[in-house]
Design a protein around this motif. Sequence first.
Motif, PDB file in Angstrom:
ATOM      1  N   GLN A 179      50.195  35.347 -13.378  1.00  0.00           N
ATOM      2  CA  GLN A 179      50.701  34.506 -12.301  1.00  0.00           C
ATOM      3  C   GLN A 179      51.576  35.317 -11.350  1.00  0.00           C
ATOM      4  O   GLN A 179      51.485  35.189 -10.127  1.00  0.00           O
ATOM      5  N   HIS A 223      49.387  37.620  -9.359  1.00  0.00           N
ATOM      6  CA  HIS A 223      48.652  36.877  -8.345  1.00  0.00           C
ATOM      7  C   HIS A 223      49.528  36.652  -7.113  1.00  0.00           C
ATOM      8  O   HIS A 223      49.088  36.864  -5.967  1.00  0.00           O
ATOM      9  N   PRO A 236      41.774  31.100 -11.417  1.00  0.00           N
ATOM     10  CA  PRO A 236      42.944  31.974 -11.228  1.00  0.00           C
ATOM     11  C   PRO A 236      42.713  33.421 -11.648  1.00  0.00           C
ATOM     12  O   PRO A 236      43.075  34.342 -10.926  1.00  0.00           O
TER      13      PRO A 236
END
Length: 754
Positions: A366, A369, A393
């Motif tokens: 995360q 990203h 994702p």
Amino acid sequence: MVADQRTAGREHEVNLGRHLKTEWWIIAILVSLLAALLTLGEALSRMDNAVYDHLLQFDRSAPDSNIALVEIDDASLAEVGRWPWSRAVHADLIARIGRAGPRAIVYDTLFTEPSAAADDIKLGDAIAGAGDVFLPYFVNMRTSPPGIVAPIAPVRRAAAGMGFTDYLVDPDGVMRSAPTGIGSPPTQMHLMDVVHQAVEGRSGPPVRARLIPYTKDGPPPHISASSILNGEVPAQVLAGKLVLVGITAAGIGPRYAVPGLGTMSGLEINAQFLRALLDRRMISTAGTGLRIAFAVVPVWLLMLAMGPFPRLTPLFSLAAATVLILTATSALLLFQRLWLPPGSGILALCIAYPIWGWRQLAITQQFMHGELLRLEADSTIFMPSAAKAPRQPLLSTIALLTAAITSNRDMKHFVADRLDQLPDATLVTNGKGDILLANTSAAALFGEEHVRPHGSGNAIALLTRFRKIGSREPLSFPTSAEHGAQSFDAMTSDGHFFTIRFAPQRSVGGNFVGWIVQFMDVSEARAAQRQRDDILELLTHDMRSPQASILAVLDTAPTENIAPEEARRIRHYAERTLGLADGFVQLARAESLEYALEEVALGDMVIDATDDLWPQLTAKSISIDTCDMADRLIVRVERSLITRALINILENAIKYSPSGSRIRCTTSLEHGADGEPRAICTISDEGPGLDEEQKLRIFERFHRGALGAGRRADGVGLGLSFVHTVLVRHDGEIRCTSDAGQGATFTLILPLAD
């Protein structure tokens, strides 16, 4: 913008660290609770029992010579007769054993029902006459509380002690431990506990350790009951021993599964139990609190190793924690006779490891990203990819990472190409001088093998080829970036001159990462400088001296020797040549000299310039108005050059102004567009003024203005070029405003001293 990027990067790092810390605490606490629940339950009993059974095989002890087993085996049944035997046979067997002088007899046969009265009496008499004989009784578990079915009265009265002979069977069918007793506190004890207390002469509750340490070497000897009945066993074999009598015949005597040894008869299990009691080798099961701690503490050790103190790799930490649990379990069991089940702790480790790894990967993914999105959003010299990112994702992060890697490669290629296009030899090094990048000019200057990146190339070694100009000391590599960029003039042994510049490079976070080293070959420039110096020397001495001599001759020669008109012309040309030489020298020095700056009042320099020109002013009856002079405007300048510039402006004003006119000089304080204060000097005359074309070219070299009033104004056209050069080198400015026939106004602008 770089500062904003640094701040945003630090905020992202802080958020990532805070998120990871929160997840770490949650996982550590939840897995600890799970480990405690597993410890309290029986879900891992089979795993724990398997470990216990395996470790028990390493528990070795010498055979106990104080115990002897008398077996009612198949041979005894074949010779004496079918089971059950008559009470007379049992009485005979007990009597024969008693005559051998044993320490005690444990006769593991139930006599709870009466038979022939004479045989029952005979059996009771035999028990009474054999010494200490211990007998079992039957426990009826169908009643509440459990009922005790004792032996018949003649037998019961003769027995030295009685107890039950049942054992606990674990869920997997293996008999590992003996019960503590019946009742709470126990009022009925196991027969082996009764024998143990009688032998050691003590009383009270049985020992708390109840796990039986089974060993392969059972208590010898094993004697068949028929051999004793036939008188074949010498008395010394049984003398002084604890004789255990029981059924081992196939089909009659049951066999029970025991840890690591297959099956054993009840007689052998009694012997193992009694032997462990006498040798104080029984094994205790750890209490609930200790078992929970033993399962939870390794979880925290593993989490610490993988979290706040990542000194070891996660997989190694998991292996080390598992080995620690097994080692502690083994050591406590074999040396401290304490059983700590390892299953809960090991399973908790195996749960904490992948969950923490998963959460780390998820949070890192995360974070990556978001960082990759920020990187993609940053404006670069390359156009971002127009490909549509996947919605998933992980795939989206992979796509962003691929794009970032591609952009990084493009940037490295771009940097390498631009570096190669630089005309000067350029190196990029780390703080130690190891070469990271080198352009083709550097390879041509030093040799390809000496500037190979990430190899043997080192800028420190290359600097040994250069010597400082003047001192001829070796040029050393900078040891610190605190002083910023550094520049040195050096030369090589073959006579080439170089300017070597060191520019420190820092990361986005502001940390020093290395140097950019540039080698500029200034040999041609230095040769040109020498020629320039030679020309200046020529103008200063070789050209000025003849002209000065000419003027001296004109001043001293008799007037009859030189006609006045020719003398005037000669003087005019000599003075013009001197003016040209002086103007050129002044301009060259203004362009090349290092300025020695000092803080001076601008008004003082205006007054100095006015004083120098007082003869010219008087000759043309021109007045100078200096009333509007601001108080003490302090500027940091090269005083002589600024004064010379003011003289040039005033001298031009005098040349081009008519006789009897006025020149106005003012100073003031103004603020520029950037808000910084500036000193302003304005000089206005009443001359013929300038047209638009003249104003555009007024500061060019050798450009001369319009004719003055009444006669041609002499000059070589270098005065205003000198003024412009001096003002620019002082970070100042000069402006000219004029209309034809309206005079001219020159404005000199200089920054105030700090």
